[in-house]
Design a protein around this motif. Structure first.
Motif, mmCIF file in Angstrom:
data_model
loop_
_atom_site.group_PDB
_atom_site.id
_atom_site.type_symbol
_atom_site.label_atom_id
_atom_site.label_comp_id
_atom_site.label_asym_id
_atom_site.label_seq_id
_atom_site.Cartn_x
_atom_site.Cartn_y
_atom_site.Cartn_z
ATOM 1 N N LEU A 1 -2.579 -6.768 1.385
ATOM 2 C CA LEU A 1 -1.553 -6.048 2.136
ATOM 3 C C LEU A 1 -0.402 -6.936 2.585
ATOM 4 C CD1 LEU A 1 -3.882 -3.851 4.396
ATOM 5 C CD2 LEU A 1 -2.567 -3.092 2.407
ATOM 6 N N TRP B 1 -6.157 -1.143 12.044
ATOM 7 C CA TRP B 1 -7.420 -0.522 11.615
ATOM 8 C C TRP B 1 -8.355 -1.563 11.019
ATOM 9 C CZ3 TRP B 1 -10.590 0.065 7.460
ATOM 10 C CH2 TRP B 1 -11.547 1.080 7.525
ATOM 11 N N TRP B 2 -7.823 -2.434 10.169
ATOM 12 C CA TRP B 2 -8.669 -3.467 9.565
ATOM 13 C C TRP B 2 -9.112 -4.487 10.612
ATOM 14 C CZ3 TRP B 2 -11.434 -3.250 5.459
ATOM 15 C CH2 TRP B 2 -11.059 -2.405 4.406
ATOM 16 N N ARG C 1 -6.697 5.814 4.306
ATOM 17 C CA ARG C 1 -6.298 7.211 4.111
ATOM 18 C C ARG C 1 -6.297 7.591 2.641
ATOM 19 N NH1 ARG C 1 -0.611 6.311 6.807
ATOM 20 N NH2 ARG C 1 -0.923 4.441 5.525
ATOM 21 N N ASP D 1 -5.942 1.119 1.822
ATOM 22 C CA ASP D 1 -5.478 2.038 2.848
ATOM 23 C C ASP D 1 -6.581 3.071 3.078
ATOM 24 O OD1 ASP D 1 -4.289 4.121 4.342
ATOM 25 O OD2 ASP D 1 -2.318 3.678 3.505
ATOM 26 N N CYS E 1 0.812 -1.215 0.000
ATOM 27 C CA CYS E 1 0.000 0.000 0.000
ATOM 28 C C CYS E 1 0.848 1.270 0.000
ATOM 29 C CB CYS E 1 -0.936 0.015 1.202
ATOM 30 S SG CYS E 1 -0.077 -0.136 2.790
ATOM 31 N N PHE F 1 -0.452 5.607 12.832
ATOM 32 C CA PHE F 1 -1.480 4.839 12.132
ATOM 33 C C PHE F 1 -0.963 3.447 11.795
ATOM 34 C CE2 PHE F 1 -3.828 3.397 8.376
ATOM 35 C CZ PHE F 1 -5.114 3.507 8.846
ATOM 36 N N ASP F 2 -1.710 2.431 12.168
ATOM 37 C CA ASP F 2 -1.375 1.033 11.892
ATOM 38 C C ASP F 2 -2.493 0.468 11.025
ATOM 39 O OD1 ASP F 2 -1.002 -1.743 11.922
ATOM 40 O OD2 ASP F 2 -0.104 -1.710 13.916
ATOM 41 N N ILE F 3 -2.224 0.257 9.743
ATOM 42 C CA ILE F 3 -3.270 -0.144 8.816
ATOM 43 C C ILE F 3 -3.833 -1.520 9.156
ATOM 44 C CG2 ILE F 3 -1.610 -1.066 7.142
ATOM 45 C CD1 ILE F 3 -3.498 -0.100 4.928
ATOM 46 N N SER G 1 -2.931 8.761 11.444
ATOM 47 C CA SER G 1 -2.211 8.130 10.348
ATOM 48 C C SER G 1 -0.717 8.327 10.508
ATOM 49 C CB SER G 1 -2.655 8.726 9.015
ATOM 50 O OG SER G 1 -2.355 10.094 8.992
#
Length: 401
Positions: free
Chosen positions: A332, A313-314, A203, A201, A150, A308-310, A263
């Motif tokens: 990812l 978040w998911w 963002r 992502d 990403c 921010f930790d993607i 983020s």
């Protein structure tokens, strides 16, 4: 683009001692004589080779000159000719020793063009600033403990932005031309995983991907996938996941209207300034994909934070997007660089060598796994990827801004 054509091609961002990767020109001389002078001067003698005792004597002489200029003595190390990252770090390590290096080289050699002077250093440090964006991209895309697919579009945009900014400067014309040719060779046919992973992502989303692709297109004059093509690709991929997992996932919870998580971005990253003003999409469908695309992007202020930790978040939104979270996990996960696999082989060589050659395969597996798990527990290389050349320049001030 057919979703079946998604492939995890590491060659485009390969990172080893024999290949600089796709962006780099074939010679440092493309930035002019000044860069060559700096490279020649980066050892205390201005030349390489000679006996060990002679080199030791020259190093002592250079250290004595440092003391006479009230500068901390250190060993000035050369770069590796085929690696731009080492050139960036070499130039960065010379910043506090320019006067001493110039004095040493000019006292040793008679130069008809005035020798190593301030103008040479100005060009060299401008070149260092030029290389900084490529160094940052290499570090980010070589990480092994966070998603990298990403990140690629952002860094490709930053590279194209840098090339556009420097291509008209006299000392950079040849370098930019060579680098742009390589950029087009590798990325004019954009790997689809870089595109769809960026959509995952929160963002960036699909509008952010559209802006990044259009920006790369405008900066370098290449034709990349359009918004409609990306939308069709994303819809097709989601449909395949929906058909497979719709019966095994729970009913989605209502989606929130905004993302509260901060983020992780860089303060001077052009790609994030490009996409920071995005709002909501106009789609009215209520599929998971459409709900996800309708969520507001983070504010510009939130884009400047570093936490921010993607994946977190998911995980947090797994109940809201049960199918899409599976799709995001798959997109990812693949690394965009071969660094991870090369690191595994390097670690194996450090554990199994001529002095420890009788380890059983299962014991070797246990040792490698334990080391990797311990690194993960300590967060090693999670936020700050470790560059292979930093140890080489460990006595330099490369960590200073």
């Amino acid at each position: 683009m057919d979703p079946k054509n998604i492939h995890f091609d590491n060659e485009r961002l390969h990172h080893d001692s024999d290949d600089d990767g796709p962006i780099l020109p074939p010679g440092r001389e493309s930035v002019g004589e000044a860069a060559s002078n700096i490279v020649a001067a980066s050892t205390p003698t201005g030349v390489t080779g000679g006996s060990q005792s002679a080199e030791s004597a020259r190093q002592q002489e250079f250290e004595g000159l440092c003391l006479s200029y009230n500068v901390k003595p250190k060993q000035i190390k050369t770069d590796v000719k085929t690696r731009w990252n080492s050139t960036f770090l070499m130039l960065k390590s010379c910043r506090n020793h320019t006067v001493v290096i110039s004095a040493y080289v000019n006292s040793k050699y008679t130069c008809t063009d005035g020798g190593l002077n301030r103008a040479d250093w100005n060009i060299a440090f401008e070149f260092m600033n030029f290389l900084k964006i490529f160094y940052a991209a290499t570090l980010a895309c070589s990480g092994v403990r966070y998603p990298t697919t990403c990140l690629v579009l952002n860094h490709l945009y930053n590279m194209s932005h840098t090339l556009k900014s420097y291509r008209m400067k006299t000392n950079f014309v040849a370098a930019c031309k060579s680098m742009e040719d390589k950029f087009k060779k590798y990325f004019e046919v954009m790997p689809t995983i870089f595109i769809v992973a960026s959509v995952m992502d929160p963002r960036i989303k699909i509008k952010g991907v559209e802006l990044l692709l259009r920006g790369i297109d405008e900066n370098l004059g290449i034709t990349l996938p359009s918004f409609s093509t990306v939308t069709a690709l994303l819809t097709s991929i989601y449909a395949s996941y929906e058909s497979k997992f719709a019966c095994t996932t729970t009913t989605p919870a209502p989606a929130s209207s905004s993302i509260a998580d901060p983020s992780s971005t860089s303060n001077n990253d052009p790609s994030w300034f490009l996409i920071s003003g995005l709002g909501r999409s106009e789609t009215s469908s209520q599929s998971e994909l459409s709900q996800y695309l309708e969520i507001n992007l983070l504010s510009k202020d939130e884009l400047q934070s570093f936490s921010f930790d993607i994946l977190a978040w998911w995980k947090k939104n797994e109940r809201t997007f049960p199918i899409l979270s599976i799709m995001a996990r798959d997109l990812l996960t693949p690394p965009v660089s071969s660094v991870a696999s090369e690191s595994a082989f390097s670690a194996g060589n450090r554990v199994l060598d001529e002095r420890r050659s009788r380890l059983a395969p299962d014991i070797l597996d246990c040792l490698i796994c334990l080391k990797d798990w311990e690194d993960a527990r300590l967060g090693i290389q999670k936020c700050h990827p470790r560059d292979e050349f930093r140890d080489y320049f460990s006595d330099s001030d490369i960590d200073a801004d």
